[in-house]
Design a protein around this motif. Sequence first.
Motif, PDB file in Angstrom:
ATOM      1  N   LYS A 286     -14.260  -9.020  50.790  1.00  0.00           N
ATOM      2  CA  LYS A 286     -13.213  -8.591  51.720  1.00  0.00           C
ATOM      3  C   LYS A 286     -13.904  -7.954  52.920  1.00  0.00           C
ATOM      4  O   LYS A 286     -14.825  -7.153  52.764  1.00  0.00           O
ATOM      5  N   LEU A 287     -13.454  -8.327  54.120  1.00  0.00           N
ATOM      6  CA  LEU A 287     -13.977  -7.750  55.349  1.00  0.00           C
ATOM      7  C   LEU A 287     -13.097  -6.552  55.691  1.00  0.00           C
ATOM      8  O   LEU A 287     -11.891  -6.707  55.914  1.00  0.00           O
ATOM      9  N   LEU A 288     -13.667  -5.368  55.716  1.00  0.00           N
ATOM     10  CA  LEU A 288     -12.897  -4.145  55.955  1.00  0.00           C
ATOM     11  C   LEU A 288     -12.845  -3.857  57.453  1.00  0.00           C
ATOM     12  O   LEU A 288     -13.884  -3.734  58.110  1.00  0.00           O
ATOM     13  N   LEU A 289     -11.622  -3.759  57.973  1.00  0.00           N
ATOM     14  CA  LEU A 289     -11.414  -3.601  59.411  1.00  0.00           C
ATOM     15  C   LEU A 289     -11.321  -2.142  59.816  1.00  0.00           C
ATOM     16  O   LEU A 289     -10.800  -1.318  59.077  1.00  0.00           O
ATOM     17  N   ASP A 290     -11.794  -1.877  61.018  1.00  0.00           N
ATOM     18  CA  ASP A 290     -11.588  -0.583  61.656  1.00  0.00           C
ATOM     19  C   ASP A 290     -10.415  -0.769  62.614  1.00  0.00           C
ATOM     20  O   ASP A 290     -10.592  -1.336  63.697  1.00  0.00           O
ATOM     21  N   PRO A 291      -9.207  -0.343  62.234  1.00  0.00           N
ATOM     22  CA  PRO A 291      -8.030  -0.586  63.073  1.00  0.00           C
ATOM     23  C   PRO A 291      -8.162  -0.028  64.483  1.00  0.00           C
ATOM     24  O   PRO A 291      -7.571  -0.552  65.414  1.00  0.00           O
TER      25      PRO A 291
ATOM     26  N   ASP B 160     -19.157   0.280  46.744  1.00  0.00           N
ATOM     27  CA  ASP B 160     -18.912  -1.161  46.818  1.00  0.00           C
ATOM     28  C   ASP B 160     -18.861  -1.684  48.249  1.00  0.00           C
ATOM     29  O   ASP B 160     -18.627  -2.865  48.468  1.00  0.00           O
ATOM     30  N   ILE B 161     -19.071  -0.803  49.229  1.00  0.00           N
ATOM     31  CA  ILE B 161     -18.994  -1.193  50.639  1.00  0.00           C
ATOM     32  C   ILE B 161     -20.396  -1.220  51.244  1.00  0.00           C
ATOM     33  O   ILE B 161     -21.151  -0.271  51.117  1.00  0.00           O
ATOM     34  N   VAL B 162     -20.714  -2.351  51.878  1.00  0.00           N
ATOM     35  CA  VAL B 162     -21.996  -2.475  52.579  1.00  0.00           C
ATOM     36  C   VAL B 162     -21.712  -2.819  54.043  1.00  0.00           C
ATOM     37  O   VAL B 162     -20.679  -3.436  54.344  1.00  0.00           O
ATOM     38  N   PRO B 163     -22.602  -2.427  54.964  1.00  0.00           N
ATOM     39  CA  PRO B 163     -22.373  -2.756  56.371  1.00  0.00           C
ATOM     40  C   PRO B 163     -22.479  -4.266  56.584  1.00  0.00           C
ATOM     41  O   PRO B 163     -23.211  -4.949  55.852  1.00  0.00           O
ATOM     42  N   PRO B 164     -21.750  -4.805  57.575  1.00  0.00           N
ATOM     43  CA  PRO B 164     -21.829  -6.245  57.828  1.00  0.00           C
ATOM     44  C   PRO B 164     -23.202  -6.622  58.383  1.00  0.00           C
ATOM     45  O   PRO B 164     -23.806  -5.833  59.106  1.00  0.00           O
ATOM     46  N   PRO B 165     -23.692  -7.810  58.035  1.00  0.00           N
ATOM     47  CA  PRO B 165     -24.983  -8.248  58.573  1.00  0.00           C
ATOM     48  C   PRO B 165     -24.841  -8.589  60.051  1.00  0.00           C
ATOM     49  O   PRO B 165     -23.755  -8.924  60.520  1.00  0.00           O
TER      50      PRO B 165
ATOM     51  N   TYR C  59     -10.492 -12.949  53.818  1.00  0.00           N
ATOM     52  CA  TYR C  59      -9.631 -11.838  53.392  1.00  0.00           C
ATOM     53  C   TYR C  59     -10.128 -10.568  54.054  1.00  0.00           C
ATOM     54  O   TYR C  59     -11.319 -10.286  54.055  1.00  0.00           O
ATOM     55  N   PHE C  60      -9.201  -9.832  54.621  1.00  0.00           N
ATOM     56  CA  PHE C  60      -9.501  -8.590  55.318  1.00  0.00           C
ATOM     57  C   PHE C  60      -8.801  -7.436  54.618  1.00  0.00           C
ATOM     58  O   PHE C  60      -7.833  -7.644  53.890  1.00  0.00           O
ATOM     59  N   GLY C  61      -9.285  -6.234  54.863  1.00  0.00           N
ATOM     60  CA  GLY C  61      -8.660  -5.045  54.306  1.00  0.00           C
ATOM     61  C   GLY C  61      -8.539  -3.965  55.361  1.00  0.00           C
ATOM     62  O   GLY C  61      -9.411  -3.825  56.216  1.00  0.00           O
ATOM     63  N   ILE C  62      -7.436  -3.226  55.297  1.00  0.00           N
ATOM     64  CA  ILE C  62      -7.214  -2.066  56.168  1.00  0.00           C
ATOM     65  C   ILE C  62      -6.912  -0.886  55.256  1.00  0.00           C
ATOM     66  O   ILE C  62      -6.120  -1.022  54.315  1.00  0.00           O
ATOM     67  N   GLY C  63      -7.536   0.237  55.536  1.00  0.00           N
ATOM     68  CA  GLY C  63      -7.280   1.450  54.758  1.00  0.00           C
ATOM     69  C   GLY C  63      -5.797   1.753  54.703  1.00  0.00           C
ATOM     70  O   GLY C  63      -5.109   1.717  55.727  1.00  0.00           O
ATOM     71  N   ILE C  64      -5.303   2.034  53.527  1.00  0.00           N
ATOM     72  CA  ILE C  64      -3.873   2.244  53.305  1.00  0.00           C
ATOM     73  C   ILE C  64      -3.348   3.437  54.109  1.00  0.00           C
ATOM     74  O   ILE C  64      -2.179   3.481  54.474  1.00  0.00           O
ATOM     75  N   SER C  65      -4.217   4.371  54.444  1.00  0.00           N
ATOM     76  CA  SER C  65      -3.785   5.552  55.197  1.00  0.00           C
ATOM     77  C   SER C  65      -3.311   5.194  56.606  1.00  0.00           C
ATOM     78  O   SER C  65      -2.568   5.954  57.225  1.00  0.00           O
ATOM     79  N   TYR C  66      -3.714   4.028  57.139  1.00  0.00           N
ATOM     80  CA  TYR C  66      -3.269   3.597  58.465  1.00  0.00           C
ATOM     81  C   TYR C  66      -1.885   2.938  58.418  1.00  0.00           C
ATOM     82  O   TYR C  66      -1.235   2.802  59.436  1.00  0.00           O
TER      83      TYR C  66
ATOM     84  N   LYS D  13     -17.524  -6.540  65.402  1.00  0.00           N
ATOM     85  CA  LYS D  13     -17.203  -5.280  66.072  1.00  0.00           C
ATOM     86  C   LYS D  13     -15.916  -4.677  65.520  1.00  0.00           C
ATOM     87  O   LYS D  13     -15.651  -3.515  65.701  1.00  0.00           O
ATOM     88  N   TYR D  14     -15.099  -5.478  64.830  1.00  0.00           N
ATOM     89  CA  TYR D  14     -13.877  -4.974  64.203  1.00  0.00           C
ATOM     90  C   TYR D  14     -14.094  -4.644  62.726  1.00  0.00           C
ATOM     91  O   TYR D  14     -13.283  -3.987  62.124  1.00  0.00           O
ATOM     92  N   VAL D  15     -15.163  -5.173  62.159  1.00  0.00           N
ATOM     93  CA  VAL D  15     -15.450  -5.034  60.726  1.00  0.00           C
ATOM     94  C   VAL D  15     -16.502  -3.953  60.540  1.00  0.00           C
ATOM     95  O   VAL D  15     -17.586  -4.044  61.093  1.00  0.00           O
ATOM     96  N   TYR D  16     -16.157  -2.915  59.769  1.00  0.00           N
ATOM     97  CA  TYR D  16     -17.148  -1.869  59.547  1.00  0.00           C
ATOM     98  C   TYR D  16     -17.844  -2.007  58.201  1.00  0.00           C
ATOM     99  O   TYR D  16     -18.871  -1.373  57.961  1.00  0.00           O
TER     100      TYR D  16
END
Length: 169
Positions: free
Chosen positions: A144-149, A115-120, A28-35, A131-134
């Motif tokens: 959830k893997l949070l993406l940098d669009p 609730d957000i930690v950097p990926p290992p 499961y991935f997430g993108i900031g709603i502002s994008y 490199k896409y997951v911040y």
Amino acid sequence: MAQKFMEEQTEEDLQKGQFMTFQTGREYFGIGISYINEIIQMQPITAVPEVEDYIKGLINLRGKIIPVIDIRVRFKMEPLEYTDRTCIIVINVKSMVIGIIVEKIAEVVTITDDDIVPPPTLGRRDSEQNKYVYGLARIGDSIKLLLDPEKLVKDADIEALEELQEENE
């Protein structure tokens, strides 16, 4: 004037920490709603020759030509046949509108910075996707893997896509 600024500030504050989540593969991935502009059903895609394989082509969205990328292919996963659950998330990235093909929309969730930690960093193969997951966010029992669009599309590809858009408008 101050009232208008307050309204804009409030909308931005409301979007802070809000993420649209979607499923690709088992993740499961997430993108900031502002994008995000909107979510649309799959549309006929016009293929474009000589572009990266993850760029599926162009769609015509209410008269505007929009490039579309397949997130699975971008992450070097096996491509899947599109189903009735497959949809396109239309986002604004680097002053350009782009569609992202995803298997299934999950939900909108609120995630605090705590609730957000950097990926290992586990190795070379992981760093390809990371490199896409911040960040990683724990929501209940799931991650959830949070993406940098802005990292989903290479700058060189953006330039090529902008040229294609101009040619097709």
